[in-house]
Design a protein around this motif. Structure first.
Motif, PDB file in Angstrom:
ATOM      1  N   VAL A 119       0.862  -1.195   0.000  1.00  0.00           N
ATOM      2  CA  VAL A 119       0.000   0.000   0.000  1.00  0.00           C
ATOM      3  C   VAL A 119       0.897   1.244   0.000  1.00  0.00           C
ATOM      4  N   ALA A 120       1.926   1.243   0.856  1.00  0.00           N
ATOM      5  CA  ALA A 120       2.819   2.411   0.926  1.00  0.00           C
ATOM      6  C   ALA A 120       3.550   2.593  -0.400  1.00  0.00           C
ATOM      7  N   ARG A 121       3.993   1.477  -0.988  1.00  0.00           N
ATOM      8  CA  ARG A 121       4.719   1.565  -2.262  1.00  0.00           C
ATOM      9  C   ARG A 121       3.843   2.162  -3.358  1.00  0.00           C
ATOM     10  N   ILE A 122       2.615   1.657  -3.472  1.00  0.00           N
ATOM     11  CA  ILE A 122       1.794   2.071  -4.624  1.00  0.00           C
ATOM     12  C   ILE A 122       1.146   3.422  -4.400  1.00  0.00           C
ATOM     13  N   ALA A 123       0.646   3.656  -3.189  1.00  0.00           N
ATOM     14  CA  ALA A 123      -0.107   4.898  -2.986  1.00  0.00           C
ATOM     15  C   ALA A 123       0.811   6.125  -3.071  1.00  0.00           C
ATOM     16  N   GLY A 124       2.120   5.927  -2.881  1.00  0.00           N
ATOM     17  CA  GLY A 124       3.056   7.059  -2.983  1.00  0.00           C
ATOM     18  C   GLY A 124       3.550   7.290  -4.403  1.00  0.00           C
ATOM     19  N   ARG A 125       3.134   6.445  -5.312  1.00  0.00           N
ATOM     20  CA  ARG A 125       3.645   6.515  -6.681  1.00  0.00           C
ATOM     21  C   ARG A 125       2.988   7.662  -7.452  1.00  0.00           C
ATOM     22  N   ARG A 126       3.788   8.379  -8.240  1.00  0.00           N
ATOM     23  CA  ARG A 126       3.249   9.424  -9.129  1.00  0.00           C
ATOM     24  C   ARG A 126       3.878   9.214 -10.493  1.00  0.00           C
ATOM     25  N   THR A 127       3.117   9.454 -11.538  1.00  0.00           N
ATOM     26  CA  THR A 127       3.669   9.231 -12.876  1.00  0.00           C
ATOM     27  C   THR A 127       3.514  10.484 -13.733  1.00  0.00           C
ATOM     28  N   CYS A 128       4.376  10.563 -14.718  1.00  0.00           N
ATOM     29  CA  CYS A 128       4.284  11.680 -15.663  1.00  0.00           C
ATOM     30  C   CYS A 128       3.366  11.240 -16.804  1.00  0.00           C
ATOM     31  N   LYS A 130       3.056  12.444 -19.601  1.00  0.00           N
ATOM     32  CA  LYS A 130       3.630  12.675 -20.923  1.00  0.00           C
ATOM     33  C   LYS A 130       4.662  11.597 -21.288  1.00  0.00           C
ATOM     34  N   ASP A 131       5.645  11.373 -20.388  1.00  0.00           N
ATOM     35  CA  ASP A 131       6.678  10.399 -20.776  1.00  0.00           C
ATOM     36  C   ASP A 131       6.644   9.119 -19.936  1.00  0.00           C
ATOM     37  N   ASN A 132       5.617   8.997 -19.067  1.00  0.00           N
ATOM     38  CA  ASN A 132       5.418   7.790 -18.255  1.00  0.00           C
ATOM     39  C   ASN A 132       6.514   7.516 -17.230  1.00  0.00           C
ATOM     40  N   SER A 133       7.388   8.500 -16.930  1.00  0.00           N
ATOM     41  CA  SER A 133       8.384   8.209 -15.895  1.00  0.00           C
ATOM     42  C   SER A 133       7.674   8.145 -14.535  1.00  0.00           C
ATOM     43  N   VAL A 134       8.266   7.326 -13.661  1.00  0.00           N
ATOM     44  CA  VAL A 134       7.603   7.022 -12.398  1.00  0.00           C
ATOM     45  C   VAL A 134       8.418   7.564 -11.227  1.00  0.00           C
ATOM     46  N   TYR A 135       7.734   8.181 -10.268  1.00  0.00           N
ATOM     47  CA  TYR A 135       8.375   8.744  -9.067  1.00  0.00           C
ATOM     48  C   TYR A 135       7.681   8.158  -7.841  1.00  0.00           C
ATOM     49  N   HIS A 136       8.281   8.410  -6.679  1.00  0.00           N
ATOM     50  CA  HIS A 136       7.612   8.021  -5.434  1.00  0.00           C
ATOM     51  C   HIS A 136       7.801   9.152  -4.438  1.00  0.00           C
ATOM     52  N   MET A 137       6.711   9.569  -3.803  1.00  0.00           N
ATOM     53  CA  MET A 137       6.753  10.723  -2.895  1.00  0.00           C
ATOM     54  C   MET A 137       7.822  10.560  -1.811  1.00  0.00           C
ATOM     55  N   ALA A 138       7.992   9.321  -1.307  1.00  0.00           N
ATOM     56  CA  ALA A 138       8.940   9.126  -0.207  1.00  0.00           C
ATOM     57  C   ALA A 138      10.301   8.656  -0.705  1.00  0.00           C
ATOM     58  N   THR A 139      10.318   7.722  -1.634  1.00  0.00           N
ATOM     59  CA  THR A 139      11.594   7.085  -1.965  1.00  0.00           C
ATOM     60  C   THR A 139      12.247   7.611  -3.243  1.00  0.00           C
TER      61      THR A 139
END
Ligand code: AMP
Length: 221
Positions: A119-128, A130-139
């Motif tokens: 849950v922590a891994r996925i709910a913190g995920r943000r994506t662009c 436009k180019d589909n790059s993936v970030y995470h709010m915490a990590t």
């Protein structure tokens, strides 16, 4: 080699499957990716799948089985393939057996991670978008809050990455998919890998389970 990756949402199936497929030179078939493309392109399959995907439910078997059947019929799958996110229930596992002309699968990798960590891994995920790059709010936060490092586009949360939807996806996994581990264990195919480690450590464990030597994976990297 014919490989299936099983595991709950967020366990790292996509990341690990892409690496293994590249080192073995076999296609990486992710039903989630195929359905997202169909949804983005607004095809008939995409329109059928949209509401199920956005609420974390399984898309009807008929739709997904047909996608996979078509894809497995392509010439590049003749020497092997890696399935990621399919099968997701017993009916799909049986459909897969009817698609495969000869023999069965060679390996099933079962990636395991605790629900709360997922849950922590996925709910913190943000994506662009436009180019589909993936970030995470915490990590893995972007350099500028809320903006893609590569193109500056405002990051979004995938509809099915919202916490309540993630919890629903985990329920669906436990109800429909987790039983497949036992199903394939009875066929002697399952290798269980602890997915709660760094990407590199998990990748090493997956390579060991599949008896892929490190030279081969380094060459492909
Ligand atoms: P994934 O990226 O594999 O987590 O898939 C995202 C979403 O696509 C899932 O939550 C389902 O709605 C749908 N999906 C992907 N693979 C399947 C499948 N084998 N059967 C049914 N629905 C699927």
């Amino acid at each position: 080699m014919r490989i299936v990756f099983l595991g709950p949402p967020g366990a790292g199936k996509g990341t690990q499957a892409a690496r293994v497929a590249a080192s073995l030179g076999v296609p990486h078939l992710s039903t989630g990716d195929m359905l997202r493309v169909a949804k983005q392109e607004g095809t008939e399959v995409g329109l059928k799948a949209k509401a199920f995907m956005e609420t974390g439910q399984l898309v009807p078997d008929k739709v997904v089985d047909e996608l996979v059947r078509e894809r497995l019929g392509a010439p590049d799958c003749a020497q092997g393939f890696l399935l990621d996110g399919y099968p997701r229930n017993q009916a799909q596992a049986r459909a897969l057996e009817t698609h495969l002309q000869t023999g069965a699968l060679d390996y099933v990798i079962s990636l395991q991670v605790d629900d709360e960590k997922l849950v922590a891994r996925i709910a913190g995920r943000r994506t662009c978008p436009k180019d589909n790059s993936v970030y995470h709010m915490a990590t893995r936060p972007p350099r500028r809050p809320g903006l893609c490092d590569l193109c500056g586009t405002e990051l979004v949360q995938r509809a099915d990455d919202r916490e309540e939807v993630v919890r629903d996806r985990l329920c669906v996994y436990h109800e429909a998919t987790a039983g497949l581990v036992g199903y394939y264990e009875r066929a002697g195919l399952v290798h269980t890998v602890d997915g709660d480690r760094s990407i590199e450590q998990v990748a090493a464990a997956v390579r060991a389970a599949l008896s892929i030597d490190d030279d081969r994976s380094e060459n492909a990297a």
